[in-house]
Motif scaffolding. Structure first.
Motif, PDB file in Angstrom:
ATOM      1  N   ILE A  61       3.109   8.457  17.219  1.00  0.00           N
ATOM      2  CA  ILE A  61       3.060   7.005  17.466  1.00  0.00           C
ATOM      3  C   ILE A  61       1.815   6.668  18.276  1.00  0.00           C
ATOM      4  N   ALA A  62       1.488   7.482  19.265  1.00  0.00           N
ATOM      5  CA  ALA A  62       0.283   7.237  20.070  1.00  0.00           C
ATOM      6  C   ALA A  62      -0.968   7.293  19.207  1.00  0.00           C
ATOM      7  N   ARG A  63      -1.061   8.282  18.321  1.00  0.00           N
ATOM      8  CA  ARG A  63      -2.249   8.406  17.461  1.00  0.00           C
ATOM      9  C   ARG A  63      -2.331   7.233  16.480  1.00  0.00           C
ATOM     10  N   ILE A  64      -1.199   6.780  15.983  1.00  0.00           N
ATOM     11  CA  ILE A  64      -1.202   5.605  15.094  1.00  0.00           C
ATOM     12  C   ILE A  64      -1.713   4.395  15.867  1.00  0.00           C
ATOM     13  N   GLU A  65      -1.148   4.164  17.049  1.00  0.00           N
ATOM     14  CA  GLU A  65      -1.477   2.967  17.829  1.00  0.00           C
ATOM     15  C   GLU A  65      -2.901   2.954  18.362  1.00  0.00           C
ATOM     16  N   ASN A  66      -3.500   4.131  18.556  1.00  0.00           N
ATOM     17  CA  ASN A  66      -4.879   4.113  19.045  1.00  0.00           C
ATOM     18  C   ASN A  66      -5.890   4.237  17.910  1.00  0.00           C
ATOM     19  N   GLY A  67      -5.396   4.174  16.671  1.00  0.00           N
ATOM     20  CA  GLY A  67      -6.284   4.169  15.510  1.00  0.00           C
ATOM     21  C   GLY A  67      -6.876   5.519  15.172  1.00  0.00           C
ATOM     22  N   LYS A  68      -6.322   6.593  15.730  1.00  0.00           N
ATOM     23  CA  LYS A  68      -6.866   7.933  15.505  1.00  0.00           C
ATOM     24  C   LYS A  68      -6.216   8.644  14.328  1.00  0.00           C
ATOM     25  N   MET A  69      -5.244   8.010  13.700  1.00  0.00           N
ATOM     26  CA  MET A  69      -4.520   8.659  12.610  1.00  0.00           C
ATOM     27  C   MET A  69      -4.610   7.802  11.353  1.00  0.00           C
ATOM     28  N   ASN A  70      -5.006   8.425  10.272  1.00  0.00           N
ATOM     29  CA  ASN A  70      -4.998   7.759   8.980  1.00  0.00           C
ATOM     30  C   ASN A  70      -3.570   7.869   8.435  1.00  0.00           C
ATOM     31  N   VAL A  71      -2.784   6.853   8.672  1.00  0.00           N
ATOM     32  CA  VAL A  71      -1.353   6.890   8.400  1.00  0.00           C
ATOM     33  C   VAL A  71      -1.081   6.755   6.905  1.00  0.00           C
ATOM     34  N   SER A  72      -0.226   7.617   6.409  1.00  0.00           N
ATOM     35  CA  SER A  72       0.134   7.546   4.993  1.00  0.00           C
ATOM     36  C   SER A  72       1.167   6.436   4.767  1.00  0.00           C
ATOM     37  N   ILE A  73       1.227   5.988   3.543  1.00  0.00           N
ATOM     38  CA  ILE A  73       2.245   4.995   3.152  1.00  0.00           C
ATOM     39  C   ILE A  73       3.636   5.578   3.394  1.00  0.00           C
ATOM     40  N   ASN A  74       3.800   6.879   3.159  1.00  0.00           N
ATOM     41  CA  ASN A  74       5.102   7.513   3.378  1.00  0.00           C
ATOM     42  C   ASN A  74       5.555   7.383   4.828  1.00  0.00           C
ATOM     43  N   VAL A  75       4.658   7.629   5.770  1.00  0.00           N
ATOM     44  CA  VAL A  75       5.010   7.513   7.189  1.00  0.00           C
ATOM     45  C   VAL A  75       5.350   6.065   7.529  1.00  0.00           C
ATOM     46  N   LEU A  76       4.567   5.136   7.027  1.00  0.00           N
ATOM     47  CA  LEU A  76       4.854   3.721   7.287  1.00  0.00           C
ATOM     48  C   LEU A  76       6.189   3.310   6.673  1.00  0.00           C
ATOM     49  N   ASN A  77       6.498   3.826   5.490  1.00  0.00           N
ATOM     50  CA  ASN A  77       7.802   3.552   4.875  1.00  0.00           C
ATOM     51  C   ASN A  77       8.941   4.135   5.694  1.00  0.00           C
ATOM     52  N   GLU A  78       8.750   5.335   6.234  1.00  0.00           N
ATOM     53  CA  GLU A  78       9.781   5.947   7.084  1.00  0.00           C
ATOM     54  C   GLU A  78      10.027   5.095   8.327  1.00  0.00           C
ATOM     55  N   ILE A  79       8.950   4.587   8.920  1.00  0.00           N
ATOM     56  CA  ILE A  79       9.098   3.706  10.083  1.00  0.00           C
ATOM     57  C   ILE A  79       9.835   2.436   9.676  1.00  0.00           C
ATOM     58  N   ALA A  80       9.422   1.836   8.574  1.00  0.00           N
ATOM     59  CA  ALA A  80      10.070   0.605   8.095  1.00  0.00           C
ATOM     60  C   ALA A  80      11.552   0.831   7.825  1.00  0.00           C
ATOM     61  N   ASP A  81      11.883   1.928   7.161  1.00  0.00           N
ATOM     62  CA  ASP A  81      13.284   2.231   6.865  1.00  0.00           C
ATOM     63  C   ASP A  81      14.098   2.388   8.143  1.00  0.00           C
ATOM     64  N   ALA A  82      13.524   3.077   9.134  1.00  0.00           N
ATOM     65  CA  ALA A  82      14.240   3.340  10.378  1.00  0.00           C
ATOM     66  C   ALA A  82      14.577   2.059  11.130  1.00  0.00           C
ATOM     67  N   ILE A  83      13.749   1.044  10.989  1.00  0.00           N
ATOM     68  CA  ILE A  83      13.998  -0.214  11.707  1.00  0.00           C
ATOM     69  C   ILE A  83      14.500  -1.314  10.781  1.00  0.00           C
ATOM     70  N   ASN A  84      14.908  -0.898   9.589  1.00  0.00           N
ATOM     71  CA  ASN A  84      15.473  -1.830   8.611  1.00  0.00           C
ATOM     72  C   ASN A  84      14.516  -2.975   8.283  1.00  0.00           C
ATOM     73  N   GLN A  85      13.273  -2.598   8.024  1.00  0.00           N
ATOM     74  CA  GLN A  85      12.234  -3.552   7.647  1.00  0.00           C
ATOM     75  C   GLN A  85      11.656  -3.133   6.315  1.00  0.00           C
ATOM     76  N   LYS A  86      10.975  -4.044   5.669  1.00  0.00           N
ATOM     77  CA  LYS A  86      10.311  -3.771   4.402  1.00  0.00           C
ATOM     78  C   LYS A  86       8.810  -3.670   4.656  1.00  0.00           C
ATOM     79  N   LEU A  87       8.195  -2.603   4.138  1.00  0.00           N
ATOM     80  CA  LEU A  87       6.749  -2.446   4.230  1.00  0.00           C
ATOM     81  C   LEU A  87       6.109  -3.213   3.079  1.00  0.00           C
ATOM     82  N   THR A  88       5.107  -4.011   3.398  1.00  0.00           N
ATOM     83  CA  THR A  88       4.396  -4.777   2.382  1.00  0.00           C
ATOM     84  C   THR A  88       2.930  -4.389   2.409  1.00  0.00           C
ATOM     85  N   VAL A  89       2.380  -4.128   1.234  1.00  0.00           N
ATOM     86  CA  VAL A  89       0.956  -3.830   1.088  1.00  0.00           C
ATOM     87  C   VAL A  89       0.375  -4.918   0.204  1.00  0.00           C
TER      88      VAL A  89
END
Length: 96
Positions: A61-89
């Protein structure tokens, strides 16, 4: 109103496709970083709490938030699923 930095980026991007590509990639990572941070803030959680909630290490989470990680769609989907949100691209026109 265009800032001097915007003018510089536009000129440099016209001269160098490599610079333009690097700038776009960094800009995307920054946008993701801001969105994840805003989401976490909206939930009122620390990085540690948010990481545990979404099933990721706090360091991720720290690497995502400081822009040091090229986050995959899969990771973003996992985050969205965990918080019951929909990821939109979405695709938008490039402005120079």
């Amino acid at each position: 109103m265009t800032s001097k930095i915007d003018e510089y980026i536009a000129k440099r991007s016209q001269k160098s496709a490599e610079f333009a590509k690097s700038y776009q990639e960094e800009n995307q990572q920054l946008q993701v970083a801001v969105e994840v941070r805003n989401l976490r803030d909206k939930l009122g959680m620390t990085q540690r709490e948010f990481a545990k909630f979404v099933g990721k290490p706090q360091s991720t989470i720290a690497r995502i938030e400081n822009g040091k990680m090229n986050v995959s769609i899969n990771v973003l989907n996992e985050i969205a699923d965990a918080i019951n949100q929909k990821l939109t691209v979405k695709f938008e026109p490039v402005t120079a």
